[in-house]
Design a protein around this motif. Structure first.
Motif, PDB file in Angstrom:
ATOM      1  N   VAL A   1     -24.092  38.152  16.015  1.00  0.00           N
ATOM      2  CA  VAL A   1     -23.928  37.235  14.884  1.00  0.00           C
ATOM      3  C   VAL A   1     -23.683  35.823  15.442  1.00  0.00           C
ATOM      4  O   VAL A   1     -23.189  35.674  16.560  1.00  0.00           O
ATOM      5  CB  VAL A   1     -22.750  37.650  13.965  1.00  0.00           C
ATOM      6  N   PRO A   2     -24.003  34.792  14.672  1.00  0.00           N
ATOM      7  CA  PRO A   2     -23.913  33.416  15.192  1.00  0.00           C
ATOM      8  C   PRO A   2     -22.515  32.816  15.096  1.00  0.00           C
ATOM      9  O   PRO A   2     -22.320  31.746  14.525  1.00  0.00           O
ATOM     10  CB  PRO A   2     -24.906  32.664  14.306  1.00  0.00           C
ATOM     11  N   ASN A   3     -21.540  33.498  15.635  1.00  0.00           N
ATOM     12  CA  ASN A   3     -20.176  32.983  15.634  1.00  0.00           C
ATOM     13  C   ASN A   3     -19.380  33.802  16.642  1.00  0.00           C
ATOM     14  O   ASN A   3     -19.759  34.924  16.984  1.00  0.00           O
ATOM     15  CB  ASN A   3     -19.546  33.095  14.241  1.00  0.00           C
ATOM     16  N   ILE A   4     -18.270  33.254  17.103  1.00  0.00           N
ATOM     17  CA  ILE A   4     -17.363  33.951  18.012  1.00  0.00           C
ATOM     18  C   ILE A   4     -15.979  33.920  17.391  1.00  0.00           C
ATOM     19  O   ILE A   4     -15.516  32.869  16.940  1.00  0.00           O
ATOM     20  CB  ILE A   4     -17.336  33.276  19.400  1.00  0.00           C
ATOM     21  N   SER A   5     -15.315  35.068  17.332  1.00  0.00           N
ATOM     22  CA  SER A   5     -13.965  35.087  16.755  1.00  0.00           C
ATOM     23  C   SER A   5     -12.924  35.253  17.848  1.00  0.00           C
ATOM     24  O   SER A   5     -12.446  34.268  18.413  1.00  0.00           O
ATOM     25  CB  SER A   5     -13.844  36.165  15.670  1.00  0.00           C
ATOM     26  N   PHE A   6     -12.596  36.493  18.200  1.00  0.00           N
ATOM     27  CA  PHE A   6     -11.586  36.729  19.241  1.00  0.00           C
ATOM     28  C   PHE A   6     -11.771  38.124  19.791  1.00  0.00           C
ATOM     29  O   PHE A   6     -12.583  38.904  19.292  1.00  0.00           O
ATOM     30  CB  PHE A   6     -10.164  36.521  18.701  1.00  0.00           C
ATOM     31  N   GLY A   7     -11.013  38.441  20.817  1.00  0.00           N
ATOM     32  CA  GLY A   7     -11.166  39.720  21.492  1.00  0.00           C
ATOM     33  C   GLY A   7      -9.968  40.631  21.317  1.00  0.00           C
ATOM     34  O   GLY A   7      -9.062  40.356  20.521  1.00  0.00           O
ATOM     35  N   PRO A   8      -9.947  41.726  22.078  1.00  0.00           N
ATOM     36  CA  PRO A   8      -8.879  42.728  21.916  1.00  0.00           C
ATOM     37  C   PRO A   8      -7.492  42.197  22.258  1.00  0.00           C
ATOM     38  O   PRO A   8      -6.502  42.683  21.709  1.00  0.00           O
ATOM     39  CB  PRO A   8      -9.295  43.858  22.860  1.00  0.00           C
TER      40      PRO A   8
ATOM     41  N   MET B   1     -22.569  45.245   3.628  1.00  0.00           N
ATOM     42  CA  MET B   1     -22.438  43.797   3.750  1.00  0.00           C
ATOM     43  C   MET B   1     -23.141  43.129   2.573  1.00  0.00           C
ATOM     44  O   MET B   1     -24.325  43.353   2.331  1.00  0.00           O
ATOM     45  CB  MET B   1     -23.047  43.307   5.066  1.00  0.00           C
ATOM     46  N   SER B   2     -22.409  42.304   1.856  1.00  0.00           N
ATOM     47  CA  SER B   2     -22.976  41.582   0.715  1.00  0.00           C
ATOM     48  C   SER B   2     -23.206  40.111   1.057  1.00  0.00           C
ATOM     49  O   SER B   2     -23.436  39.279   0.177  1.00  0.00           O
ATOM     50  CB  SER B   2     -22.069  41.727  -0.512  1.00  0.00           C
ATOM     51  N   ILE B   3     -23.126  39.805   2.345  1.00  0.00           N
ATOM     52  CA  ILE B   3     -23.551  38.541   2.928  1.00  0.00           C
ATOM     53  C   ILE B   3     -24.164  38.880   4.288  1.00  0.00           C
ATOM     54  O   ILE B   3     -24.006  39.987   4.778  1.00  0.00           O
ATOM     55  CB  ILE B   3     -22.393  37.539   3.135  1.00  0.00           C
ATOM     56  N   ASN B   4     -24.845  37.920   4.889  1.00  0.00           N
ATOM     57  CA  ASN B   4     -25.268  38.098   6.269  1.00  0.00           C
ATOM     58  C   ASN B   4     -24.071  37.822   7.157  1.00  0.00           C
ATOM     59  O   ASN B   4     -23.413  36.782   7.017  1.00  0.00           O
ATOM     60  CB  ASN B   4     -26.425  37.157   6.591  1.00  0.00           C
ATOM     61  N   PRO B   5     -23.729  38.735   8.057  1.00  0.00           N
ATOM     62  CA  PRO B   5     -22.483  38.601   8.823  1.00  0.00           C
ATOM     63  C   PRO B   5     -22.515  37.412   9.777  1.00  0.00           C
ATOM     64  O   PRO B   5     -23.570  36.996  10.241  1.00  0.00           O
ATOM     65  CB  PRO B   5     -22.423  39.919   9.600  1.00  0.00           C
ATOM     66  N   GLY B   6     -21.323  36.868  10.025  1.00  0.00           N
ATOM     67  CA  GLY B   6     -21.204  35.793  10.998  1.00  0.00           C
ATOM     68  C   GLY B   6     -20.281  34.673  10.578  1.00  0.00           C
ATOM     69  O   GLY B   6     -19.688  34.006  11.427  1.00  0.00           O
ATOM     70  N   PHE B   7     -20.128  34.466   9.274  1.00  0.00           N
ATOM     71  CA  PHE B   7     -19.276  33.383   8.794  1.00  0.00           C
ATOM     72  C   PHE B   7     -18.566  33.802   7.521  1.00  0.00           C
ATOM     73  O   PHE B   7     -19.109  34.562   6.715  1.00  0.00           O
ATOM     74  CB  PHE B   7     -20.105  32.119   8.497  1.00  0.00           C
ATOM     75  N   GLY B   8     -17.361  33.267   7.314  1.00  0.00           N
ATOM     76  CA  GLY B   8     -16.654  33.471   6.061  1.00  0.00           C
ATOM     77  C   GLY B   8     -17.104  32.454   5.028  1.00  0.00           C
ATOM     78  O   GLY B   8     -17.811  31.494   5.343  1.00  0.00           O
ATOM     79  N   GLY B   9     -16.685  32.668   3.783  1.00  0.00           N
ATOM     80  CA  GLY B   9     -16.935  31.692   2.738  1.00  0.00           C
ATOM     81  C   GLY B   9     -18.321  31.714   2.132  1.00  0.00           C
ATOM     82  O   GLY B   9     -18.687  30.800   1.392  1.00  0.00           O
ATOM     83  N   GLN B  10     -19.116  32.744   2.415  1.00  0.00           N
ATOM     84  CA  GLN B  10     -20.468  32.810   1.868  1.00  0.00           C
ATOM     85  C   GLN B  10     -20.469  33.400   0.458  1.00  0.00           C
ATOM     86  O   GLN B  10     -19.517  34.037   0.030  1.00  0.00           O
ATOM     87  CB  GLN B  10     -21.367  33.654   2.774  1.00  0.00           C
TER      88      GLN B  10
ATOM     89  N   ARG C   1      -8.226  49.826  -2.185  1.00  0.00           N
ATOM     90  CA  ARG C   1      -7.589  49.196  -1.033  1.00  0.00           C
ATOM     91  C   ARG C   1      -8.058  47.742  -0.933  1.00  0.00           C
ATOM     92  O   ARG C   1      -9.257  47.479  -1.001  1.00  0.00           O
ATOM     93  CB  ARG C   1      -7.970  49.912   0.271  1.00  0.00           C
ATOM     94  N   ILE C   2      -7.127  46.842  -0.765  1.00  0.00           N
ATOM     95  CA  ILE C   2      -7.454  45.434  -0.569  1.00  0.00           C
ATOM     96  C   ILE C   2      -7.247  45.111   0.904  1.00  0.00           C
ATOM     97  O   ILE C   2      -6.164  45.334   1.453  1.00  0.00           O
ATOM     98  CB  ILE C   2      -6.590  44.503  -1.441  1.00  0.00           C
ATOM     99  N   ALA C   3      -8.315  44.595   1.523  1.00  0.00           N
ATOM    100  CA  ALA C   3      -8.304  44.351   2.968  1.00  0.00           C
ATOM    101  C   ALA C   3      -8.585  42.867   3.247  1.00  0.00           C
ATOM    102  O   ALA C   3      -9.744  42.478   3.399  1.00  0.00           O
ATOM    103  CB  ALA C   3      -9.346  45.229   3.653  1.00  0.00           C
ATOM    104  N   PRO C   4      -7.552  42.038   3.303  1.00  0.00           N
ATOM    105  CA  PRO C   4      -7.771  40.630   3.629  1.00  0.00           C
ATOM    106  C   PRO C   4      -8.421  40.481   5.007  1.00  0.00           C
ATOM    107  O   PRO C   4      -8.042  41.175   5.952  1.00  0.00           O
ATOM    108  CB  PRO C   4      -6.360  40.040   3.634  1.00  0.00           C
ATOM    109  N   SER C   5      -9.393  39.590   5.084  1.00  0.00           N
ATOM    110  CA  SER C   5     -10.050  39.317   6.355  1.00  0.00           C
ATOM    111  C   SER C   5      -9.298  38.218   7.086  1.00  0.00           C
ATOM    112  O   SER C   5      -9.254  37.077   6.627  1.00  0.00           O
ATOM    113  CB  SER C   5     -11.498  38.879   6.124  1.00  0.00           C
ATOM    114  N   ILE C   6      -8.732  38.548   8.236  1.00  0.00           N
ATOM    115  CA  ILE C   6      -7.939  37.554   8.950  1.00  0.00           C
ATOM    116  C   ILE C   6      -8.810  36.505   9.629  1.00  0.00           C
ATOM    117  O   ILE C   6      -8.292  35.549  10.208  1.00  0.00           O
ATOM    118  CB  ILE C   6      -6.962  38.194   9.953  1.00  0.00           C
ATOM    119  N   LEU C   7     -10.139  36.648   9.509  1.00  0.00           N
ATOM    120  CA  LEU C   7     -11.026  35.587   9.989  1.00  0.00           C
ATOM    121  C   LEU C   7     -10.743  34.281   9.243  1.00  0.00           C
ATOM    122  O   LEU C   7     -10.963  33.198   9.781  1.00  0.00           O
ATOM    123  CB  LEU C   7     -12.487  35.996   9.785  1.00  0.00           C
TER     124      LEU C   7
END
Length: 226
Positions: free
Chosen positions: A45-52, A140-149, A7-13
Motif C-alpha cells: 500500500v502507498p503508505n508506511i505506518s509502524f512496526g512491531p 475493505m470499503s476503501i482502497n487500503p493505504g490511507f485514512g479519511g477516505q 464490536r467497535i474497533a477504532p483504527s489507531i492509524l
C-alpha cells in the motif's frame, strides 16, 4: 451471522502519534471493543505506518484485543513478529503472498485468530475455499493505504454477499473504510458486526469526544437489529 456481537474497533492509524499511549488509554476508557492496528509497508500500500516495536510498546496499556491488519507483502516473514508483539488476531490480504492457506496456518501456529482482507476489486471467490480456516473476514470499503477516505458504495452489496457466503460459520464480518454512525445501521443490516472507524472516532483527536462517537456507531448498528 447477524446475531454476533457488535464490536467497535477504532483504527489507531488516526491517532495523534505524538501521544499514542494517551490515545490508546482514552479509547479504552471510551468503550472500544477492539483496537484496529493498521500495519503498512509502503509497498503493498502507498503508505508506511509502524512496526512491531511500536505495537509492543502500547500493548501493555490495554487488555482489549489487538485486531492487527497487515497491509504488507510478502506477509509471511512478519507474522511471527506481530504475533509476539501482542496481536490477538492477524488479518492478511488475499494477494499478500503466494499461498494464503499456508499463511493462515502460520498465524494459527502462533496461537492467534486468523483473518483475511479483500480489497474493493478482489472477488469473494478469493476466500471461498479457506472460509473454514478463518475467524474473521474483512471487507475493505476503501482502497487500503490511507485514512479519511470515502466509503465505496458498491462495497455494501459485496458485504451482503459475504454475509451469505459465511452462512452459519462462526466468522466475524468486519468492514474498514468510511465507516460512521451515518452508515453503521445499513452495514449492520448487511451483516457487519465489527466496525473499524478511524476519522469518525479520532478525527480532531479530542479525547473527550471518543466515548460519544463510539456510542453513536454502536447505537446505529444495534438499533437496526432491534
Amino acid at each position: 451471522m447477524t446475531n454476533r456481537p457488535i464490536r467497535i474497533a477504532p483504527s489507531i492509524l488516526s491517532a495523534d502519534f505524538s501521544r499514542l499511549g494517551e490515545e490508546v488509554v482514552a479509547l479504552d476508557n471510551a468503550g472500544a471493543d477492539y483496537f484496529h492496528v493498521d500495519i503498512m509497508d509502503g509497498h503493498f500500500v502507498p503508505n508506511i505506518s509502524f512496526g512491531p516495536g511500536v505495537m509492543q510498546s502500547i500493548r501493555k496499556l490495554t487488555k482489549k484485543p489487538f485486531d492487527v491488519h497487515l497491509m504488507i507483502a510478502p506477509v509471511d516473514p512478519y507474522v511471527s513478529a506481530f504475533a509476539k508483539a501482542g496481536a490477538d488476531s492477524i488479518t492478511v490480504h488475499a494477494e499478500a503472498g503466494p499461498h494464503l492457506h499456508r499463511t493462515l496456518q502460520a498465524i494459527r501456529a502462533e496461537g492467534k485468530r486468523t483473518g483475511v482482507a479483500i480489497n474493493p476489486a478482489t472477488p469473494l471467490s478469493a476466500v471461498e475455499h479457506i472460509l473454514d480456516d478463518i475467524d474473521l473476514l474483512l471487507v475493505m470499503s476503501i482502497n487500503p493505504g490511507f485514512g479519511g477516505q470515502t466509503f465505496i458504495p458498491h462495497a455494501m452489496e459485496k458485504i451482503r454477499l459475504a454475509n451469505a457466503l459465511i452462512g452459519n460459520r462462526p466468522i466475524e464480518l468486519e468492514v474498514d473504510g468510511g465507516v460512521s454512525a451515518a452508515n453503521a445501521g445499513e452495514l449492520a443490516q448487511a451483516g457487519i458486526n465489527v466496525f473499524v472507524a478511524g476519522t469518525a472516532i479520532l478525527g480532531g483527536n479530542d479525547t473527550s469526544t471518543y466515548a460519544s462517537r463510539i456510542a453513536a456507531i454502536r447505537d446505529a448498528a444495534t438499533t437496526i437489529r432491534a
